[in-house]
Design an enzyme around this catalytic site. Sequence first.
Site, short mmCIF file in Angstrom:
data_model
loop_
_atom_site.label_atom_id
_atom_site.label_comp_id
_atom_site.label_asym_id
_atom_site.label_seq_id
_atom_site.Cartn_x
_atom_site.Cartn_y
_atom_site.Cartn_z
N LYS A 1 25.65 -10.18 -27.98
CA LYS A 1 26.93 -9.69 -27.43
C LYS A 1 28.00 -9.62 -28.51
CE LYS A 1 27.75 -12.72 -24.40
NZ LYS A 1 26.56 -13.56 -24.41
N THR B 1 27.60 -9.43 -31.68
CA THR B 1 27.21 -8.39 -32.63
C THR B 1 27.59 -7.01 -32.10
OG1 THR B 1 25.39 -9.82 -33.30
CG2 THR B 1 25.23 -7.50 -33.93
N ARG C 1 35.89 -15.02 -29.37
CA ARG C 1 36.12 -16.46 -29.34
C ARG C 1 35.92 -17.07 -30.73
NH1 ARG C 1 31.73 -17.98 -25.26
NH2 ARG C 1 30.92 -16.05 -26.11
N LYS D 1 20.61 -22.96 -35.15
CA LYS D 1 20.78 -21.85 -36.07
C LYS D 1 21.44 -20.68 -35.34
CE LYS D 1 18.42 -19.09 -39.42
NZ LYS D 1 19.71 -18.93 -40.10
N ALA E 1 31.60 -21.60 -21.46
CA ALA E 1 31.39 -20.58 -20.43
C ALA E 1 30.77 -21.16 -19.16
CB ALA E 1 30.52 -19.45 -20.98
N PHE F 1 27.73 -16.01 -22.23
CA PHE F 1 26.53 -15.91 -21.38
C PHE F 1 26.38 -14.52 -20.77
CE2 PHE F 1 27.13 -20.76 -20.58
CZ PHE F 1 26.56 -21.05 -21.80
N PHE G 1 16.34 -4.11 -31.96
CA PHE G 1 15.72 -4.99 -32.96
C PHE G 1 14.69 -4.18 -33.72
CE2 PHE G 1 16.91 -9.50 -32.38
CZ PHE G 1 17.88 -9.30 -31.43
N TRP H 1 23.60 -3.80 -35.71
CA TRP H 1 23.14 -4.93 -36.53
C TRP H 1 22.55 -4.41 -37.85
CZ3 TRP H 1 18.42 -6.70 -38.47
CH2 TRP H 1 18.40 -8.04 -38.91
P1 ADP Z 1 25.49 -13.62 -28.41
O1 ADP Z 1 26.91 -13.25 -28.65
O2 ADP Z 1 24.88 -12.85 -27.28
O3 ADP Z 1 25.22 -15.07 -28.34
P2 ADP Z 1 25.13 -12.90 -31.19
O4 ADP Z 1 25.74 -11.56 -31.35
O5 ADP Z 1 25.90 -14.08 -31.66
O6 ADP Z 1 24.65 -13.12 -29.69
O7 ADP Z 1 23.72 -12.86 -31.90
C1 ADP Z 1 22.87 -14.00 -31.94
C2 ADP Z 1 22.02 -13.94 -33.21
O8 ADP Z 1 21.11 -12.84 -33.13
C3 ADP Z 1 22.84 -13.72 -34.48
O9 ADP Z 1 22.32 -14.57 -35.49
C4 ADP Z 1 22.62 -12.26 -34.84
O10 ADP Z 1 22.63 -12.06 -36.23
C5 ADP Z 1 21.25 -12.00 -34.26
N1 ADP Z 1 21.12 -10.59 -33.81
C6 ADP Z 1 21.90 -9.95 -32.93
N2 ADP Z 1 21.49 -8.68 -32.76
C7 ADP Z 1 20.41 -8.51 -33.56
C8 ADP Z 1 19.53 -7.41 -33.84
N3 ADP Z 1 19.69 -6.24 -33.24
N4 ADP Z 1 18.52 -7.61 -34.72
C9 ADP Z 1 18.36 -8.81 -35.33
N5 ADP Z 1 19.15 -9.88 -35.10
C10 ADP Z 1 20.16 -9.74 -34.24
#
Ligand code: ADP
Length: 559
Positions: free
Chosen positions: A74, A76, A97, A108, A276, A304, A384, A412
């Site tokens: 989200k 991202t 946030r 991680k 959340a 979430f 991905f 991404w």
């Molecule tokens: P959320 O906001 O839904 O918790 P994030 O945007 O923080 O998710 O992403 C969680 C993790 O997944 C991060 O480390 C991000 O780099 C990775 N990530 C997000 N989208 C992709 C993608 N399309 N391919 C590879 N890794 C991704």
Amino acid sequence: SKTVKSDIEIAQSAVLKPISKIADQLGLDESSWEPYGRYKAKVSVNILSKMNGKADGKVILVTSINPTPAGEGKSTVTVGLGQALNKIGKRTVIALREPSLGPTMGMKGGAAGGGYAQVVPMEDINLHFTGDFHAITTAHNALSAFLDNHIHQGNALNIDARRIVWKRVLDLNDRALRHVIVGLGGRTNSVPREDGFDITVASEIMAILCLSEDIEDLKKRLSRMLIAYTYEGAPVFVRDLKVEGALTLLLKDAIHPNLVQTLENTPAFVHGGPFANIAHGCNSVLATKIGAKLGDYLITEAGFGADLGAEKFLDITTRAGHIDPSAVVIVATIRALKMHGGLTKDELKHEDLDALARGMENLACHIDTIKSFGLPYVVAINHFIFDTDREVAYVTDWCAANGHPVALSKVWEQGGEGGKELAQLVVETIEKEENHFKPLYELNDSVEDKIKAVVTKVYGGKDVDYSPKARKQLKSIKQNGWDQFPICIAKTQYSLSDNPKLLGRPKDFTIHVRELKASVGAGFIVVMTGNVLTMPGLPKQPAALNMDIDKDGNVVGLF
Ligand code: ADP
């Protein structure tokens, strides 16, 4: 194949503009912002009243299907969509946030976006940033100190030390502090009593900072926080201790939204970060409102999936902040859809169209949720690199067949460039679709009716049952007149039900309400299903083990 760079490697090779340039881009005059070093600033909340006459930009919420443990991207997509909108010529501001240090050191995965869609400087944002969380921690613990001192100095308010509902906080995952005894050491060292620590993001002050419209509102909310009960069972509030002024003072800088930029120099506010589950999970309404005044579009996210984050944004945050949302982006990943279709975590990298087909019902439920709020929406597939073309085609065909606007997001991998199609679709959807936004329930519905509305219309459940303790608390909430608040349900994020194992779109389930709590200052009733941890623990191999700083001051291993 080319090696994939880590988030921090990408962030460290970014060319950042001085924050003054970002402020100029937003048209901010010098009196309305203050630099915090080279790449961070605070924008004064006072500019809102100066911009009264200016129309608001369109507020777009980013939410997701029920996530898998890795997160669905989200943040991202939020960052990438903001970058993409700017690329297609729309003045766009992002609001996110602030990450909490506890989970940063624990699991991680940072919370500043990922790949080529990140907010920077990510080292600062993921660590101490501008000190807001420390200010909140201090204000929270100052109240604990005032409370214990009041009891020590004769307890004029007749506070029952066994019925203090105000715990202490720390911005770390520290399970050893969940239950503690304070006041040991004899009569000069206060009165012994049971206490405990929550993580800072669970502090009611965090929720309040994020829901306040200005300093006056902040003070009003702080003054009405419930902290204890007397021996007669009467509630005791912060105003009874007369410390709301001091607490507000400790937050005098924290209330101003933090301005940073993305990897592509898109302005981004990163401000506040309430849980959340026991809170509403959105950045501050001030960041969202200021961003909407400064841009034609404002992109924000909520924690979430849509069952928790979007519902709370639309029922709690928009009411507190008088925010008028224009559209919702629902993020889905092929891997999470396949998990909802029954695959285990290890099976996700292989193509499986049957599992994908079965998992679509989870997305369908969240689409229905957004429809029941009357809002236009777009589905974003967060791509991905191991998603196959056939899997992507399956999801886009399913959306097309069911009349849902959908776009593939490659932000991404490619940054804003990979989100142009999504950006275009969002703009078109807002222009074309009618907006009949309305919260799900009325505030003067009974608490039980409000809960029932969310359980049946958002989760797809059938019934709600209450523990005897919850029934007693319902009565007391009513007697105290707190039943006019919106509700804030704490539930597992993995399932639409309160059982994390029920993936997909479970039916005919009952939601079990274990406990209720009035967050009187924040202005919502927390409804707890299952066990809610408000002080997380660290895993066996905390992310901290990878972190370091070299002799030149370069940060390594921060994701
Ligand atoms: P959320 O906001 O839904 O918790 P994030 O945007 O923080 O998710 O992403 C969680 C993790 O997944 C991060 O480390 C991000 O780099 C990775 N990530 C997000 N989208 C992709 C993608 N399309 N391919 C590879 N890794 C991704």
